[in-house]
Design a protein around this motif. Structure first.
Motif, short mmCIF file in Angstrom:
data_model
loop_
_atom_site.label_atom_id
_atom_site.label_comp_id
_atom_site.label_asym_id
_atom_site.label_seq_id
_atom_site.Cartn_x
_atom_site.Cartn_y
_atom_site.Cartn_z
N LEU A 1 46.14 49.38 -81.63
CA LEU A 1 44.52 50.21 -80.86
C LEU A 1 44.77 51.45 -80.96
O LEU A 1 43.97 52.47 -81.20
CB LEU A 1 44.14 49.53 -79.26
CG LEU A 1 43.26 49.74 -79.14
CD1 LEU A 1 41.99 49.46 -79.35
CD2 LEU A 1 43.52 49.28 -77.39
N GLU A 2 45.94 51.66 -80.60
CA GLU A 2 45.72 53.86 -80.26
C GLU A 2 45.26 53.87 -81.90
O GLU A 2 45.24 55.71 -81.94
CB GLU A 2 46.94 54.28 -79.39
CG GLU A 2 47.49 55.57 -79.77
CD GLU A 2 46.32 56.03 -79.15
OE1 GLU A 2 45.32 57.26 -78.84
OE2 GLU A 2 45.82 56.01 -77.92
N ILE A 3 46.07 54.19 -83.06
CA ILE A 3 46.24 54.42 -84.04
C ILE A 3 44.18 54.73 -84.51
O ILE A 3 43.98 55.62 -84.68
CB ILE A 3 46.88 53.90 -85.32
CG1 ILE A 3 49.24 54.01 -84.88
CG2 ILE A 3 46.61 53.78 -87.12
CD1 ILE A 3 49.61 53.54 -85.76
N ILE A 4 43.95 53.50 -83.96
CA ILE A 4 42.40 53.18 -84.41
C ILE A 4 41.43 54.03 -83.95
O ILE A 4 41.15 54.03 -84.33
CB ILE A 4 42.17 52.05 -84.91
CG1 ILE A 4 42.69 51.16 -85.71
CG2 ILE A 4 40.94 51.39 -85.15
CD1 ILE A 4 42.88 49.40 -85.66
N ARG A 5 41.60 53.59 -82.47
CA ARG A 5 40.89 53.96 -81.37
C ARG A 5 40.79 55.72 -81.68
O ARG A 5 39.45 56.56 -80.93
CB ARG A 5 40.68 53.80 -79.84
CG ARG A 5 39.88 54.33 -79.03
CD ARG A 5 40.50 53.43 -77.96
NE ARG A 5 41.61 53.16 -77.36
CZ ARG A 5 41.78 52.41 -76.14
NH1 ARG A 5 41.49 51.92 -75.73
NH2 ARG A 5 43.05 53.21 -75.87
N SER A 6 41.77 56.16 -81.66
CA SER A 6 42.13 58.21 -81.41
C SER A 6 41.45 57.79 -82.81
O SER A 6 41.28 60.25 -83.14
CB SER A 6 43.50 58.24 -81.77
OG SER A 6 44.43 58.33 -82.92
N ARG A 7 41.10 57.97 -84.25
CA ARG A 7 40.41 57.92 -85.50
C ARG A 7 39.14 57.75 -85.29
O ARG A 7 38.59 58.83 -85.77
CB ARG A 7 41.45 57.98 -86.31
CG ARG A 7 43.07 58.24 -86.76
CD ARG A 7 43.80 57.74 -87.07
NE ARG A 7 45.25 58.86 -86.69
CZ ARG A 7 46.18 58.85 -86.27
NH1 ARG A 7 45.83 57.72 -84.95
NH2 ARG A 7 47.11 59.45 -86.54
N TRP A 8 38.84 56.19 -84.81
CA TRP A 8 37.65 55.76 -85.92
C TRP A 8 36.16 56.72 -84.42
O TRP A 8 35.65 57.57 -85.81
CB TRP A 8 37.80 54.69 -85.60
CG TRP A 8 36.51 53.90 -86.06
CD1 TRP A 8 35.77 53.36 -85.36
CD2 TRP A 8 36.46 54.11 -87.34
NE1 TRP A 8 34.67 52.86 -85.51
CE2 TRP A 8 35.23 52.58 -87.13
CE3 TRP A 8 37.26 53.57 -88.04
CZ2 TRP A 8 34.61 52.72 -88.19
CZ3 TRP A 8 35.88 52.97 -89.55
CH2 TRP A 8 35.05 52.43 -89.79
N HIS A 9 36.59 56.86 -83.98
CA HIS A 9 35.84 57.28 -83.02
C HIS A 9 35.51 58.73 -83.12
O HIS A 9 34.07 59.16 -82.80
CB HIS A 9 35.78 56.43 -81.27
CG HIS A 9 35.32 54.84 -81.23
ND1 HIS A 9 33.96 54.06 -81.38
CD2 HIS A 9 36.70 54.03 -81.15
CE1 HIS A 9 33.86 53.28 -81.48
NE2 HIS A 9 36.01 53.18 -80.89
N LYS A 10 36.45 59.23 -83.13
CA LYS A 10 36.47 61.05 -83.48
C LYS A 10 35.62 60.80 -84.52
O LYS A 10 35.16 61.94 -84.88
CB LYS A 10 37.65 61.61 -83.47
CG LYS A 10 37.68 62.94 -83.54
CD LYS A 10 39.02 63.55 -83.63
CE LYS A 10 39.32 65.00 -83.60
NZ LYS A 10 40.73 65.19 -83.79
#
Length: 268
Positions: free
Chosen positions: A255-264
């Motif tokens: 989740l951290e890998i995806i969330r930190s990049r996706w919504h940015k």
């Protein structure tokens, strides 16, 4: 509705539909492929499989609604709704490749209460009932015990018509390549989910999915002890068009890998 009474007939119907798909695949004429949109393919096999499922499921559960990929039947305000992908992995099927699967979930209101996925080529029938565990060919299954992403294998799907987030997607892909044993792209979200449920993958993520791609697999993962969220870590994963499913133990890392990049990348 008694789930126990409809479980076996539902399993039988879905497996019969899968065997129809397998028979048709042996001599499939690729000139019969239709194109619904960019790289969005369909054939008479998808359509006839869905017709078989809708007809049979309507008899098993009179008064039910349907959320079905090929539009054979529709849902309104019914309490129970079947969510159907008659052939998940159509492109694989049309090219004679595994895996491809029949995927059927049952909603009571907005809660998944039954999920069935039949992987046609491997002859593996997965199912789960709410609160009753998850199974493959009659054997109880559970997610992987791996507790570090560095020891895990991930699955994903590639964009095939909406390329607006491609740059961010490739950044995430790069991070997982460096942080895990690797990634696989099988071409069927339903299969990716059930393989996560039985521990072949530690996790799966994808976006631009529809409810029929994931409904059955979501419940199977959850009943096998896994965790399912959207890309924010929330619960909008059935109709929200984005999903992360893991064994639970590596979920925070994924989740951290995806969330930190996706919504940015979305400017959020």
């Amino acid at each position: 509705m008694n789930p126990e009474q409809i479980l076996q007939p539902t399993l039988d119907l879905i497996k019969e539909t899968g065997l129809f798909i397998r028979r048709e695949g042996r001599n499939f004429d690729r000139s019969k492929i239709e194109q619904k949109g960019l790289n969005d393919l369909v054939s008479y096999v998808d359509k006839q499989a869905e017709e078989r499922l809708v007809s049979g499921l309507r008899q098993l559960l009179p008064g039910c609604g349907f959320i079905a990929e090929e539009g054979t039947a529709q849902a309104a305000d019914e309490e129970y709704k079947w969510v159907i992908d008659p052939l998940d992995g159509t492109t694989n099927f049309l090219h004679g490749l595994p895996p491809h699967a029949v995927s059927v979930g049952l909603l009571q209101g907005r809660e998944l209460v039954l999920g069935v996925v039949y992987e046609v080529i491997g002859d593996e029938l997965f199912w789960a009932q709410k609160g009753q565990g998850a199974y493959c060919n009659g054997q109880r299954i559970s997610v992987s015990p791996i507790d570090k992403l560095s020891g895990g294998l991930m699955a994903t799907g590639f964009p095939y018509y909406d390329f607006g987030m491609m740059e961010v997607y490739l950044q995430i892909l790069n991070e997982f390549m460096r942080s895990s044993h690797g990634l696989r792209r099988l071409g069927s979200a339903a299969v990716d989910l059930v393989y996560t449920a039985m521990g072949r993958f530690e996790g799966f993520y994808e976006y631009n999915l529809n409810a029929w791609d994931v409904a059955a697999g979501i419940l199977i993962v959850q009943e096998a002890g896994g965790t399912v969220t959207d890309f924010k870590g929330g619960s909008d994963y059935l109709f929200g068009r984005e999903i992360i499913a893991t064994n639970g133990r590596v979920h925070a890392e994924v989740l951290e890998i995806i969330r930190s990049r996706w919504h940015k990348g979305q400017g959020k």
